[in-house]
Scaffold this motif. Sequence first.
Motif, PDB file in Angstrom:
ATOM      1  N   TYR A  77       3.422  16.820  11.269  1.00  0.00           N
ATOM      2  CA  TYR A  77       3.812  15.706  10.397  1.00  0.00           C
ATOM      3  C   TYR A  77       4.731  14.710  11.106  1.00  0.00           C
ATOM      4  O   TYR A  77       4.709  13.518  10.795  1.00  0.00           O
ATOM      5  N   ALA A  78       5.511  15.158  12.088  1.00  0.00           N
ATOM      6  CA  ALA A  78       6.399  14.242  12.806  1.00  0.00           C
ATOM      7  C   ALA A  78       5.585  13.223  13.614  1.00  0.00           C
ATOM      8  O   ALA A  78       5.892  12.026  13.619  1.00  0.00           O
ATOM      9  N   GLU A  79       4.537  13.690  14.296  1.00  0.00           N
ATOM     10  CA  GLU A  79       3.673  12.770  15.047  1.00  0.00           C
ATOM     11  C   GLU A  79       2.917  11.856  14.094  1.00  0.00           C
ATOM     12  O   GLU A  79       2.761  10.661  14.350  1.00  0.00           O
ATOM     13  N   ASN A  80       2.437  12.404  12.986  1.00  0.00           N
ATOM     14  CA  ASN A  80       1.746  11.615  11.977  1.00  0.00           C
ATOM     15  C   ASN A  80       2.671  10.508  11.450  1.00  0.00           C
ATOM     16  O   ASN A  80       2.285   9.347  11.350  1.00  0.00           O
ATOM     17  N   GLN A  81       3.898  10.872  11.138  1.00  0.00           N
ATOM     18  CA  GLN A  81       4.891   9.897  10.675  1.00  0.00           C
ATOM     19  C   GLN A  81       5.090   8.797  11.710  1.00  0.00           C
ATOM     20  O   GLN A  81       5.093   7.604  11.381  1.00  0.00           O
ATOM     21  N   LYS A  82       5.242   9.191  12.970  1.00  0.00           N
ATOM     22  CA  LYS A  82       5.458   8.223  14.053  1.00  0.00           C
ATOM     23  C   LYS A  82       4.297   7.228  14.145  1.00  0.00           C
ATOM     24  O   LYS A  82       4.513   6.029  14.327  1.00  0.00           O
ATOM     25  N   LEU A  83       3.069   7.716  14.007  1.00  0.00           N
ATOM     26  CA  LEU A  83       1.911   6.826  14.084  1.00  0.00           C
ATOM     27  C   LEU A  83       1.939   5.782  12.965  1.00  0.00           C
ATOM     28  O   LEU A  83       1.631   4.609  13.198  1.00  0.00           O
ATOM     29  N   TRP A  84       2.291   6.192  11.746  1.00  0.00           N
ATOM     30  CA  TRP A  84       2.344   5.234  10.629  1.00  0.00           C
ATOM     31  C   TRP A  84       3.453   4.204  10.831  1.00  0.00           C
ATOM     32  O   TRP A  84       3.279   3.023  10.529  1.00  0.00           O
ATOM     33  N   VAL A  85       4.568   4.635  11.378  1.00  0.00           N
ATOM     34  CA  VAL A  85       5.664   3.698  11.649  1.00  0.00           C
ATOM     35  C   VAL A  85       5.267   2.749  12.771  1.00  0.00           C
ATOM     36  O   VAL A  85       5.408   1.530  12.647  1.00  0.00           O
ATOM     37  N   ASP A  86       4.745   3.293  13.877  1.00  0.00           N
ATOM     38  CA  ASP A  86       4.393   2.475  15.035  1.00  0.00           C
ATOM     39  C   ASP A  86       3.272   1.487  14.726  1.00  0.00           C
ATOM     40  O   ASP A  86       3.323   0.326  15.144  1.00  0.00           O
ATOM     41  N   ARG A  87       2.249   1.923  14.025  1.00  0.00           N
ATOM     42  CA  ARG A  87       1.080   1.076  13.798  1.00  0.00           C
ATOM     43  C   ARG A  87       1.275   0.057  12.676  1.00  0.00           C
ATOM     44  O   ARG A  87       0.846  -1.085  12.791  1.00  0.00           O
ATOM     45  N   LEU A  88       1.893   0.492  11.572  1.00  0.00           N
ATOM     46  CA  LEU A  88       1.980  -0.408  10.413  1.00  0.00           C
ATOM     47  C   LEU A  88       3.406  -0.707   9.968  1.00  0.00           C
ATOM     48  O   LEU A  88       3.610  -1.381   8.961  1.00  0.00           O
ATOM     49  N   GLY A  89       4.394  -0.196  10.707  1.00  0.00           N
ATOM     50  CA  GLY A  89       5.776  -0.421  10.305  1.00  0.00           C
ATOM     51  C   GLY A  89       6.088   0.202   8.950  1.00  0.00           C
ATOM     52  O   GLY A  89       6.930  -0.295   8.199  1.00  0.00           O
TER      53      GLY A  89
ATOM     54  N   ILE B 206       0.851  -1.179   0.000  1.00  0.00           N
ATOM     55  CA  ILE B 206       0.000   0.000   0.000  1.00  0.00           C
ATOM     56  C   ILE B 206       0.893   1.237   0.000  1.00  0.00           C
ATOM     57  O   ILE B 206       1.922   1.277   0.678  1.00  0.00           O
ATOM     58  N   LEU B 207       0.489   2.203  -0.798  1.00  0.00           N
ATOM     59  CA  LEU B 207       1.147   3.502  -0.867  1.00  0.00           C
ATOM     60  C   LEU B 207       0.122   4.530  -0.419  1.00  0.00           C
ATOM     61  O   LEU B 207      -0.938   4.654  -1.036  1.00  0.00           O
ATOM     62  N   LEU B 208       0.426   5.245   0.642  1.00  0.00           N
ATOM     63  CA  LEU B 208      -0.519   6.168   1.257  1.00  0.00           C
ATOM     64  C   LEU B 208       0.027   7.592   1.156  1.00  0.00           C
ATOM     65  O   LEU B 208       1.068   7.908   1.737  1.00  0.00           O
ATOM     66  N   VAL B 209      -0.675   8.432   0.395  1.00  0.00           N
ATOM     67  CA  VAL B 209      -0.218   9.784   0.072  1.00  0.00           C
ATOM     68  C   VAL B 209      -1.040  10.797   0.864  1.00  0.00           C
ATOM     69  O   VAL B 209      -2.268  10.757   0.839  1.00  0.00           O
ATOM     70  N   ALA B 210      -0.352  11.711   1.552  1.00  0.00           N
ATOM     71  CA  ALA B 210      -1.017  12.681   2.431  1.00  0.00           C
ATOM     72  C   ALA B 210      -1.874  11.930   3.448  1.00  0.00           C
ATOM     73  O   ALA B 210      -3.006  12.297   3.746  1.00  0.00           O
ATOM     74  N   ALA B 211      -1.307  10.872   3.975  1.00  0.00           N
ATOM     75  CA  ALA B 211      -2.006   9.991   4.916  1.00  0.00           C
ATOM     76  C   ALA B 211      -2.082  10.630   6.298  1.00  0.00           C
ATOM     77  O   ALA B 211      -1.225  11.423   6.673  1.00  0.00           O
ATOM     78  N   TRP B 212      -3.104  10.258   7.046  1.00  0.00           N
ATOM     79  CA  TRP B 212      -3.281  10.800   8.388  1.00  0.00           C
ATOM     80  C   TRP B 212      -4.059   9.810   9.254  1.00  0.00           C
ATOM     81  O   TRP B 212      -4.806   8.993   8.768  1.00  0.00           O
ATOM     82  N   PHE B 213      -3.837   9.934  10.550  1.00  0.00           N
ATOM     83  CA  PHE B 213      -4.674   9.261  11.541  1.00  0.00           C
ATOM     84  C   PHE B 213      -5.525  10.275  12.288  1.00  0.00           C
ATOM     85  O   PHE B 213      -6.513   9.930  12.885  1.00  0.00           O
ATOM     86  N   MET B 214      -5.076  11.533  12.255  1.00  0.00           N
ATOM     87  CA  MET B 214      -5.850  12.603  12.857  1.00  0.00           C
ATOM     88  C   MET B 214      -5.644  13.850  12.007  1.00  0.00           C
ATOM     89  O   MET B 214      -4.664  13.948  11.282  1.00  0.00           O
ATOM     90  N   VAL B 215      -6.578  14.779  12.082  1.00  0.00           N
ATOM     91  CA  VAL B 215      -6.439  16.060  11.388  1.00  0.00           C
ATOM     92  C   VAL B 215      -6.511  17.175  12.423  1.00  0.00           C
ATOM     93  O   VAL B 215      -7.067  16.993  13.506  1.00  0.00           O
ATOM     94  N   ASP B 216      -5.945  18.322  12.067  1.00  0.00           N
ATOM     95  CA  ASP B 216      -5.838  19.429  13.022  1.00  0.00           C
ATOM     96  C   ASP B 216      -7.190  19.949  13.494  1.00  0.00           C
ATOM     97  O   ASP B 216      -7.382  20.188  14.678  1.00  0.00           O
ATOM     98  N   LYS B 217      -8.099  20.152  12.563  1.00  0.00           N
ATOM     99  CA  LYS B 217      -9.413  20.709  12.898  1.00  0.00           C
ATOM    100  C   LYS B 217     -10.494  19.808  12.308  1.00  0.00           C
ATOM    101  O   LYS B 217     -11.065  20.104  11.257  1.00  0.00           O
TER     102      LYS B 217
END
Length: 189
Positions: free
Chosen positions: A148-160, A97-108
Amino acid sequence: MQPTIYLIPRWGGKIHSDWYDWFGAEIMERYGFSVIVLDMPNWNQPDVDATIQHLLNQISYVDKLTYFIGHSVGCQAVIQYLMARLEQDKSFEIGGILLVAAWFMVDKPWETIEPWMANKGFNYRALAERVKFTKVVLSDNDPYTSNYAENQKLWVDRLGASVTVYPQRAHFNSKIEPGVVEGFAEMIG
């Protein structure tokens, strides 16, 4: 054998939005692969359950030569579809899977996006075991996910996931997005 590549657009996106046509042409030219851009139902106000059902109806078979590309909410659609597949078949496998502008949460968050963020009960580890490679492409100035740093961390932690953060790409809405092709190249190895 040729891979099957599905692309799920961003919120309100159509099959010819943003970089989708350019990306399809690039992938055809470089690899000889076709990209299937899915026309999503009611995509100006996407509903989680309707989206999952639509994808289950449209994509009944996946294997190691199946790849998914999601853009923004399309990333969540990919994840939620694969979670539904995992409930049906614990042994399925896909190429990546390739996820572009991916997120687990949004600012607002707004009311209709909140259901897309309600994914805390997912077994990400089980999903990661079924996906050969997960690539995430982010921007350092995405207007929806400033951390984006927290977003990146979530993608690494959750899905490697393997994550690349590009400077000044906003939400990847341009007609040409080289980082997406680079992510695809990394995913298919």
